[in-house]
Design a protein around this motif. Structure first.
Motif, PDB file in Angstrom:
ATOM      1  N   ALA A   1       0.825  -1.010   0.207  1.00 27.60           N
ATOM      2  CA  ALA A   1      -0.134  -0.110  -0.082  1.00 27.60           C
ATOM      3  C   ALA A   1       0.905   1.380  -0.093  1.00 27.60           C
ATOM      4  O   ALA A   1       0.704   2.235  -0.533  1.00 27.60           O
ATOM      5  CB  ALA A   1      -0.926   0.003   1.371  1.00 27.60           C
TER       6      ALA A   1
ATOM      7  N   LEU B   1      -5.940   1.086   2.093  1.00 26.66           N
ATOM      8  CA  LEU B   1      -5.296   1.953   0.928  1.00 26.66           C
ATOM      9  C   LEU B   1      -5.325   3.566   0.971  1.00 26.66           C
ATOM     10  O   LEU B   1      -6.388   3.886   1.025  1.00 26.66           O
ATOM     11  CB  LEU B   1      -5.523   1.264  -0.093  1.00 26.66           C
ATOM     12  CG  LEU B   1      -5.154   0.006  -0.508  1.00 26.66           C
ATOM     13  CD1 LEU B   1      -5.801  -0.676  -1.798  1.00 26.66           C
ATOM     14  CD2 LEU B   1      -3.708  -0.366  -0.706  1.00 26.66           C
TER      15      LEU B   1
ATOM     16  N   VAL C   1      -6.888   4.160  -5.580  1.00 26.92           N
ATOM     17  CA  VAL C   1      -8.148   3.380  -5.701  1.00 26.92           C
ATOM     18  C   VAL C   1      -9.231   3.809  -6.665  1.00 26.92           C
ATOM     19  O   VAL C   1      -9.496   5.170  -6.454  1.00 26.92           O
ATOM     20  CB  VAL C   1      -8.696   2.965  -4.219  1.00 26.92           C
ATOM     21  CG1 VAL C   1      -9.957   2.158  -4.035  1.00 26.92           C
ATOM     22  CG2 VAL C   1      -7.445   2.489  -3.336  1.00 26.92           C
TER      23      VAL C   1
ATOM     24  N   ALA D   1      -9.849   7.141  -2.004  1.00 22.72           N
ATOM     25  CA  ALA D   1      -9.076   6.059  -1.481  1.00 22.72           C
ATOM     26  C   ALA D   1     -10.144   5.280  -0.435  1.00 22.72           C
ATOM     27  O   ALA D   1     -10.435   4.373  -0.520  1.00 22.72           O
ATOM     28  CB  ALA D   1      -7.733   6.106  -0.672  1.00 22.72           C
TER      29      ALA D   1
ATOM     30  N   TYR E   1      -7.226  -1.446  -7.774  1.00 21.86           N
ATOM     31  CA  TYR E   1      -5.881  -0.957  -7.244  1.00 21.86           C
ATOM     32  C   TYR E   1      -4.800  -1.409  -8.212  1.00 21.86           C
ATOM     33  O   TYR E   1      -4.536  -2.576  -8.071  1.00 21.86           O
ATOM     34  CB  TYR E   1      -5.920  -1.576  -5.873  1.00 21.86           C
ATOM     35  CG  TYR E   1      -4.452  -0.801  -5.260  1.00 21.86           C
ATOM     36  CD1 TYR E   1      -4.390   0.597  -5.208  1.00 21.86           C
ATOM     37  CD2 TYR E   1      -3.777  -1.753  -4.750  1.00 21.86           C
ATOM     38  CE1 TYR E   1      -3.268   0.973  -4.630  1.00 21.86           C
ATOM     39  CE2 TYR E   1      -2.489  -0.973  -4.255  1.00 21.86           C
ATOM     40  CZ  TYR E   1      -2.241   0.211  -3.995  1.00 21.86           C
ATOM     41  OH  TYR E   1      -1.272   0.817  -3.351  1.00 21.86           O
TER      42      TYR E   1
ATOM     43  N   GLN F   1      -8.022  -6.092  -8.510  1.00 25.41           N
ATOM     44  CA  GLN F   1      -9.529  -5.791  -8.272  1.00 25.41           C
ATOM     45  C   GLN F   1     -10.139  -6.884  -7.535  1.00 25.41           C
ATOM     46  O   GLN F   1     -10.134  -7.990  -7.387  1.00 25.41           O
ATOM     47  CB  GLN F   1     -10.190  -5.474  -9.632  1.00 25.41           C
ATOM     48  CG  GLN F   1      -9.976  -6.651 -10.602  1.00 25.41           C
ATOM     49  CD  GLN F   1     -10.396  -6.459 -12.170  1.00 25.41           C
ATOM     50  OE1 GLN F   1     -11.546  -5.747 -12.219  1.00 25.41           O
ATOM     51  NE2 GLN F   1      -9.728  -7.111 -12.901  1.00 25.41           N
TER      52      GLN F   1
ATOM     53  N   THR G   1       0.787  -4.192  -9.562  1.00 25.40           N
ATOM     54  CA  THR G   1      -0.131  -4.533  -8.557  1.00 25.40           C
ATOM     55  C   THR G   1      -1.040  -5.660  -9.079  1.00 25.40           C
ATOM     56  O   THR G   1      -1.737  -5.226  -9.946  1.00 25.40           O
ATOM     57  CB  THR G   1      -1.022  -3.625  -7.781  1.00 25.40           C
ATOM     58  OG1 THR G   1      -0.119  -2.333  -7.284  1.00 25.40           O
ATOM     59  CG2 THR G   1      -1.679  -4.314  -6.615  1.00 25.40           C
TER      60      THR G   1
END
Length: 334
Positions: free
Chosen positions: A13, A98, A102, A126, A143, A147, A215
Motif C-alpha cells: 500500500a 489503502l 483506488v 481511497a 487498485y 481488483q 499490482t
C-alpha cells in the motif's frame, strides 16, 4: 532458460498506486389496509345495500386515519432517501486501508438494455464517501491491476464496508545468460493469467518495461519476456503472494547482432545494402536496408544475404548467448 526468482515482504500500500451481476428478488410490497381486514367483514360490506349500512353516531372526536396513500408515500420517502455509505479497501485482512490509487464503482443490481449493470456511483477517493438509496448493490474496487467485487446492502442510517483485495505485486527484469545486461529499450514483458495453453490464458498487462511494479491479485501468472522484436522470447510461470513483492529476472539465450558488407576484413561498411537473415530451415526472421543494420537473435544457426545491385553476397553464422557481436560479409570472398 534460467530464472532468478524471489519473493520479499513489502508494504504494497505504501509503494504502489467482469463484474458479477448479483440479482435479488424485489422487496414484497406492503399490503393495503383492505387486505388486512378479515375476509368476512369485506364480503359483508361488499354485499350490503347502501341503505343498510349503518353509520354510527359520532359520540366523540374521530381519529383521522391518514389512509393507504399517505402510508405508501411515507414508505417510499423512507426507501428512496439517500443514506451515507463509506467504502474502504485493504491489501490483506490485517492490513491498513489503502491511502490512494483506488477506483470505486457501485452498480445497481438491475441491468440496462444491453444487459450491463447500471452504474450508480463512481469515486477515485481511497476512502469513498457516497450517498445511496437503501437497497442492494454490487461494489467493484480496482487498485492497479488488482481488483475485487462484493455485494452491498444499504440500510437506513450509516453504512460502511471494507473490501479485501488479497493482492501483491510483481517486478520483472531480464538479462542474457551469464548476467549480460540488456538495454532497457530492447526489453518488454507481458503478463497473462495461468493456463496450459494460449487459449486458456487472459492478458493482464502488456508491454511492461523492466523494473515496473505491477499490482496484481494473488495467484500464478504466465510471464513472457521479449528481447528485441525477432525470436528472443522467454516464458515463465510466477506466483504472487498477498502483501508481498515477487521480484524475478528471466534469462535469454540470445545476443545483439549487427551486420556490414565490406570489401576487406575490418573495412568500412558499404551503404544501401538490402539485408535478409534466415534460420537454418529457411525461415526469414529479419530484413533491413542500410549500411549497418542490427537486431537481436536467439541462439542458433543463421544465413545472412547482402544484396548490392544485382550482386548477392551471403554468409553462414552462429549466434551464442553473450555480448553484442558484429557479422562482416566480404565482397572479395563471395
Amino acid at each position: 532458460m534460467k530464472l532468478r526468482y524471489w519473493i520479499g515482504i513489502l508494504g504494497i500500500a505504501a509503494m504502489l498506486a467482469p463484474m458479477l451481476a448479483i440479482a435479488e428478488d424485489p422487496p414484497v410490497p406492503l399490503p393495503r389496509r383492505a387486505d388486512r381486514m378479515p375476509q368476512q367483514a369485506v364480503e359483508q360490506l361488499a354485499n350490503a345495500p347502501a341503505a343498510e349500512v349503518a353509520i354510527p353516531e359520532a359520540t366523540e372526536t374521530p381519529v383521522v386515519d391518514p389512509g393507504p396513500a399517505a402510508a405508501a408515500a411515507e414508505a417510499v420517502a423512507v426507501n428512496t432517501t439517500p443514506q451515507p455509505v463509506t467504502l474502504m479497501a485493504k491489501i490483506t485482512e490485517d492490513g491498513n486501508s489503502l491511502p490512494d490509487g483506488v477506483t470505486w464503482r457501485v452498480f445497481e443490481t438491475r441491468t440496462d438494455a444491453s444487459g450491463d449493470l447500471v452504474l450508480a456511483q463512481k469515486s477515485d477517493d481511497a476512502t469513498a464517501h457516497l450517498e445511496l438509496p437503501p437497497g442492494s448493490y454490487v461494489v467493484h474496487v480496482a487498485y492497479g491491476r488488482a481488483q475485487t467485487t462484493d455485494t452491498l446492502t444499504v440500510a437506513e442510517g450509516e453504512n460502511s464496508k471494507s473490501l479485501i483485495l488479497d493482492a501483491g505485486a510483481m517486478r520483472l527484469n531480464a538479462a542474457v545468460t551469464g548476467d549480460v545486461a540488456i538495454p532497457i529499450n530492447l526489453l518488454r514483458f507481458d503478463i497473462y493469467t495461468s493456463g496450459s495453453t494460449e487459449a486458456d490464458r487472459t492478458l493482464v498487462a502488456q508491454n511492461l518495461s523492466p523494473n515496473d511494479i505491477v499490482t496484481l491479485n494473488a495467484g500464478t501468472y504466465h510471464i513472457v519476456s521479449y528481447f528485441g522484436d525477432v525470436n528472443a522470447v522467454v516464458r515463465a510461470d510466477l506466483r504472487v503472494e498477498p502483501g508481498q513483492l515477487t521480484d524475478a529476472t528471466l534469462y535469454h539465450r540470445a545476443a545483439q547482432i549487427s551486420f556490414k558488407l565490406v570489401s576487406e576484413a575490418g573495412g568500412e561498411a558499404i551503404a544501401d545494402i538490402d539485408w535478409t537473415v534466415k534460420t537454418a530451415d529457411g525461415q526469414t526472421v529479419f530484413s533491413n536496408i542500410g549500411a549497418f543494420p542490427s537486431t537481436v537473435l536467439g541462439e542458433g544457426d543463421y544465413l545472412v544475404f547482402a544484396k548490392r545491385g544485382d550482386q548477392v553476397y551471403n554468409r553462414e553464422f552462429q549466434v551464442q548467448p553473450g555480448a553484442a557481436k558484429e557479422i562482416e560479409v566480404l565482397t572479395a570472398v563471395y
